[in-house]
Scaffold this active site. Structure first.
Site, PDB file in Angstrom:
ATOM      1  N   HIS A   1      37.084 -46.741 -11.111  1.00  0.00           N
ATOM      2  CA  HIS A   1      38.194 -47.412 -11.807  1.00  0.00           C
ATOM      3  C   HIS A   1      39.291 -46.374 -12.031  1.00  0.00           C
ATOM      4  O   HIS A   1      39.089 -45.185 -11.847  1.00  0.00           O
ATOM      5  CB  HIS A   1      37.716 -47.955 -13.159  1.00  0.00           C
ATOM      6  CG  HIS A   1      36.928 -49.207 -13.035  1.00  0.00           C
ATOM      7  ND1 HIS A   1      37.390 -50.413 -13.492  1.00  0.00           N
ATOM      8  CD2 HIS A   1      35.718 -49.448 -12.480  1.00  0.00           C
ATOM      9  CE1 HIS A   1      36.489 -51.347 -13.221  1.00  0.00           C
ATOM     10  NE2 HIS A   1      35.460 -50.791 -12.618  1.00  0.00           N
TER      11      HIS A   1
ATOM     12  N   ASP B   1      37.303 -58.414 -13.053  1.00  0.00           N
ATOM     13  CA  ASP B   1      37.443 -57.014 -13.444  1.00  0.00           C
ATOM     14  C   ASP B   1      37.186 -56.888 -14.956  1.00  0.00           C
ATOM     15  O   ASP B   1      37.768 -57.630 -15.747  1.00  0.00           O
ATOM     16  CB  ASP B   1      38.884 -56.583 -13.106  1.00  0.00           C
ATOM     17  CG  ASP B   1      39.103 -55.089 -13.205  1.00  0.00           C
ATOM     18  OD1 ASP B   1      38.137 -54.335 -13.058  1.00  0.00           O
ATOM     19  OD2 ASP B   1      40.278 -54.690 -13.402  1.00  0.00           O
ATOM     20  N   HIS B   2      36.339 -55.967 -15.349  1.00  0.00           N
ATOM     21  CA  HIS B   2      36.062 -55.684 -16.768  1.00  0.00           C
ATOM     22  C   HIS B   2      35.671 -56.924 -17.577  1.00  0.00           C
ATOM     23  O   HIS B   2      36.264 -57.211 -18.624  1.00  0.00           O
ATOM     24  CB  HIS B   2      37.272 -55.023 -17.450  1.00  0.00           C
ATOM     25  CG  HIS B   2      37.581 -53.652 -16.933  1.00  0.00           C
ATOM     26  ND1 HIS B   2      36.837 -52.548 -17.261  1.00  0.00           N
ATOM     27  CD2 HIS B   2      38.532 -53.212 -16.083  1.00  0.00           C
ATOM     28  CE1 HIS B   2      37.327 -51.487 -16.648  1.00  0.00           C
ATOM     29  NE2 HIS B   2      38.346 -51.859 -15.914  1.00  0.00           N
TER      30      HIS B   2
ATOM     31  N   ILE C   1      42.720 -50.198  -7.960  1.00  0.00           N
ATOM     32  CA  ILE C   1      44.123 -49.782  -8.080  1.00  0.00           C
ATOM     33  C   ILE C   1      44.937 -50.945  -8.641  1.00  0.00           C
ATOM     34  O   ILE C   1      44.946 -52.038  -8.076  1.00  0.00           O
ATOM     35  CB  ILE C   1      44.686 -49.350  -6.703  1.00  0.00           C
ATOM     36  CG1 ILE C   1      43.875 -48.155  -6.181  1.00  0.00           C
ATOM     37  CG2 ILE C   1      46.169 -49.003  -6.806  1.00  0.00           C
ATOM     38  CD1 ILE C   1      44.197 -47.747  -4.759  1.00  0.00           C
TER      39      ILE C   1
ATOM     40  N   SER D   1      41.641 -59.516 -14.062  1.00  0.00           N
ATOM     41  CA  SER D   1      41.262 -58.956 -15.367  1.00  0.00           C
ATOM     42  C   SER D   1      41.333 -60.046 -16.443  1.00  0.00           C
ATOM     43  O   SER D   1      41.822 -61.158 -16.186  1.00  0.00           O
ATOM     44  CB  SER D   1      42.243 -57.842 -15.751  1.00  0.00           C
ATOM     45  OG  SER D   1      43.514 -58.420 -16.027  1.00  0.00           O
TER      46      SER D   1
ATOM     47  N   HIS E   1      42.465 -45.033 -16.725  1.00  0.00           N
ATOM     48  CA  HIS E   1      43.293 -46.230 -16.530  1.00  0.00           C
ATOM     49  C   HIS E   1      44.771 -45.993 -16.875  1.00  0.00           C
ATOM     50  O   HIS E   1      45.084 -45.165 -17.729  1.00  0.00           O
ATOM     51  CB  HIS E   1      42.787 -47.376 -17.418  1.00  0.00           C
ATOM     52  CG  HIS E   1      41.535 -48.029 -16.883  1.00  0.00           C
ATOM     53  ND1 HIS E   1      40.334 -47.964 -17.525  1.00  0.00           N
ATOM     54  CD2 HIS E   1      41.318 -48.763 -15.765  1.00  0.00           C
ATOM     55  CE1 HIS E   1      39.426 -48.636 -16.829  1.00  0.00           C
ATOM     56  NE2 HIS E   1      39.991 -49.127 -15.754  1.00  0.00           N
TER      57      HIS E   1
END
Ligand code: G3H
Ligand code: 13P
Ligand code: ZN
Length: 311
Positions: A213, A82-83, A257, A50, A180
């Site tokens: 997600h 991620d993101h 996860i 992330s 989330h």
């Protein structure tokens, strides 16, 4: 073994009715826990980084740690951003050697989401990298959010064909009730997924890999350990693992996860210090944290994702 693209992983997962776990990594022990678990279960796995992880560990360190993990095993491993918030972050990661990126423009207006996602896809595909994008909004189901507002946050099946066709993405993250973090729902709430929406998206996009997600389940036994040894995590619940199993059997090929692994890591460290107050060698408490996290990852692979023996 070198990194493996998710293209083939997702094709097999779609056909086989299981999902690949995408676990967030921030340091060496986490990477070892996940890869050892996946290796022992003979499961493919995605290690994802992330923006927070990039800031904490430096993506160059994480890349080399992931490569070291891949070198020690023969299971398929992909390295994913991620993101990704903008084109530059995606480009940086592609240039560094990530073989999968997410561009998350889901909070932007429709045309902006398409234009930015398309731009990332063009760069990524030219470099042999696959792209995940998102439609819909993930959020906790708050008591004061009415049904209409809740429905507006879910991914609309009417939008998915145009979005995938115009962007050229390789996988699509959707909102069907996941959320989330470790504090998703209050006890007593019924965090069921909108499997009906997933089924409709599956009909609109046959064979296309869908991503979930916010899929942590917040294991109550781990929260209890945190709280028994000085923690004060609120009483909250996550996504039932039975709901995730249903999704994995359908079009969902990647399940993200993170929070469950963090809770397990922390629970082991709190317990370690409570039981061994004189310890000061990080290898002792980080060793326990790694072992506990590994056990959770194995459980996810075997009992939730269904990806054991698919390597
Ligand atoms: O979806 C986000 C992940 O849980 C990563 O969280 O930005 O705190 O690393 P982070
Ligand atoms: P959780 O917070 O539910 O673990 O979700 C993680 C995630 O979606 C990472 O992108
Ligand atoms: Zn996420």
């Amino acid at each position: 073994m070198p990194l493996v693209t998710t293209k083939e992983m997702f094709k097999k997962a779609y056909e086989g009715g299981y999902a690949i776990g995408a676990f967030n990594v921030n340091n060496m022990e986490m990477i070892q826990a996940i890869v050892e678990a996946a290796n022992e279960c003979r499961s493919p796995v995605i290690l994802q980084v992330s923006a927070g992880a990039r800031k904490y560990a430096n993506p160059v360190y994480l890349r080399h740690l992931v490569l070291a993990a891949a070198e020690t095993t023969d299971i398929p491993i992909a390295m994913h951003l991620d993101h990704g918030a903008d084109f530059e972050i995606c480009k940086d990661c592609i240039d560094l050697g990530f073989n999968s990126v997410m561009i998350d423009a889901s909070s932007k207006p429709w045309e902006e989401n398409i234009a930015l996602t398309r731009k990332v896809v063009e760069y990524a595909h030219a470099h042999g990298v696959v792209v995940e994008a998102e439609l819909g909004k993930l959020a906790g189901i708050e008591d004061d959010v009415n049904v209409e507002a809740k429905d507006a946050m879910f991914t609309s099946p009417d939008e998915v064909e145009e979005f995938t066709a115009r962007t050229g993405i390789d996988s699509l993250a959707i909102a069907i009730g996941t959320s989330h973090g470790a504090y998703k729902f209050k006890p007593g709430q019924d965090p069921k997924l909108r499997i009906d929406i997933l089924e409709e998206i599956g009909r609109r996009l046959p064979g296309f890999p869908i991503v979930l997600h916010g899929a942590s389940s917040v294991p109550q036994d781990q929260v209890a350990i945190v709280n028994a040894f000085g923690g004060s995590m609120p009483n909250a619940i996550g996504i039932p693992e039975s709901e995730l199993r249903k999704a994995a059997a359908l079009a969902v090929c990647k399940i993200n996860i993170d929070s469950d692994l963090r809770v397990a890591f922390t629970a082991a460290i709190r317990k370690h210090f409570a039981e061994n107050p004189s310890h000061f060698d990080p290898r002792q408490y980080l060793g326990d944290a790694r072992a506990n996290m590994k056990a959770i990852v194995k459980h996810k692979i075997v009992d939730v994702l269904g990806s054991a023996n698919k390597a």
